[in-house]
Design a protein around this motif. Structure first.
Motif, short mmCIF file in Angstrom:
data_model
loop_
_atom_site.label_atom_id
_atom_site.label_comp_id
_atom_site.label_asym_id
_atom_site.label_seq_id
_atom_site.Cartn_x
_atom_site.Cartn_y
_atom_site.Cartn_z
N LEU A 296 5.85 -7.46 -3.51
CA LEU A 296 5.80 -8.86 -3.94
C LEU A 296 4.57 -9.16 -4.79
O LEU A 296 4.60 -10.05 -5.63
CB LEU A 296 5.85 -9.79 -2.74
N GLU A 297 3.49 -8.42 -4.58
CA GLU A 297 2.33 -8.58 -5.45
C GLU A 297 2.68 -8.18 -6.88
O GLU A 297 2.19 -8.77 -7.83
CB GLU A 297 1.16 -7.76 -4.94
N LEU A 298 3.52 -7.17 -7.01
CA LEU A 298 3.94 -6.69 -8.33
C LEU A 298 5.06 -7.54 -8.92
O LEU A 298 5.09 -7.78 -10.13
CB LEU A 298 4.40 -5.23 -8.20
N ILE A 299 5.97 -8.01 -8.07
CA ILE A 299 7.16 -8.77 -8.52
C ILE A 299 7.23 -10.08 -7.74
O ILE A 299 8.06 -10.25 -6.84
CB ILE A 299 8.45 -7.95 -8.30
N PRO A 300 6.35 -11.03 -8.03
CA PRO A 300 6.29 -12.25 -7.22
C PRO A 300 7.55 -13.11 -7.27
O PRO A 300 7.80 -13.89 -6.35
CB PRO A 300 5.09 -13.01 -7.78
N ASP A 301 8.37 -12.96 -8.30
CA ASP A 301 9.60 -13.76 -8.40
C ASP A 301 10.78 -13.14 -7.67
O ASP A 301 11.87 -13.72 -7.65
CB ASP A 301 10.00 -13.96 -9.87
N ALA B 163 3.39 -1.12 -3.53
CA ALA B 163 3.26 -1.59 -4.91
C ALA B 163 3.43 -0.44 -5.90
O ALA B 163 4.13 -0.59 -6.92
CB ALA B 163 1.91 -2.27 -5.11
N ILE B 164 2.83 0.70 -5.60
CA ILE B 164 2.97 1.86 -6.50
C ILE B 164 4.42 2.32 -6.56
O ILE B 164 4.96 2.59 -7.64
CB ILE B 164 2.04 3.01 -6.05
N LEU B 165 5.08 2.39 -5.40
CA LEU B 165 6.49 2.82 -5.39
C LEU B 165 7.37 1.82 -6.13
O LEU B 165 8.31 2.21 -6.85
CB LEU B 165 6.97 3.02 -3.96
#
Length: 162
Positions: A91-96, A42-44
């Motif tokens: 995917l937690e950061l960019i769910p779409d 997620a950080i990356l």
């Protein structure tokens, strides 16, 4: 439209450094290891998307119209299987985001990557690709993965590794 980012970006963030230190600790349990890879993914992804292309748009707020921006499409491409844990964090950061997969292993006789599975989503050539593989040794698999994506006409490919 956002400006292109640097060709190579090292994430030098205290939280990422702390997570990476715990990840490397021989006393880290397998469930902790998977969670750390997910969180680092997620950080990356956050850093890798800093320079995403954007388009101006207008939305209707409860009070009035307001200007804003929207990002273009993103495809997350983990290299199987190690990249899957990173993909979960992304995917937690960019769910779409769409998700594709590249299955690869190292041929120990030839010392070259062998691809056994490729699934590139439709429209990937117009998207920003986040190619995920936590381990970078010789770079052979990463190089082959980029070549595969280029054969699928992908242009904006960002490789993320720990």
């Amino acid at each position: 439209m956002a400006q292109p980012g640097p060709a190579i970006q090292v994430v030098d963030h205290p939280l990422a450094g702390s997570l990476l230190t715990t990840l490397r600790d021989r006393d880290t349990r397998p469930f902790q290891f998977r969670d750390l890879v997910r969180r680092l993914g997620a950080i990356l992804a956050y850093e890798a998307t800093r320079h995403l292309p954007t388009q101006a748009t207008t939305v209707q707020t409860p009070l009035e119209a307001a200007g804003g921006t929207r990002t273009g499409p993103v495809v997350i491409m983990p290299i199987l299987r190690a990249g899957l844990a990173m993909a979960d964090g992304m995917l937690e950061l960019i769910p779409d985001a769409q998700v594709g997969h590249l299955g690869m292993f190292r041929d120990e006789q030839q010392l070259t990557p062998t691809t056994y599975y490729t699934k590139v989503p439709a429209g990937a050539s117009e998207a920003t690709i986040l190619l995920a593989d936590p381990m970078l040794a010789t770079g052979g698999s990463a190089s082959e993965a980029v070549a595969i994506l280029k054969r699928h006409r992908c242009r904006d490919i960002r490789f993320l590794c720990l």
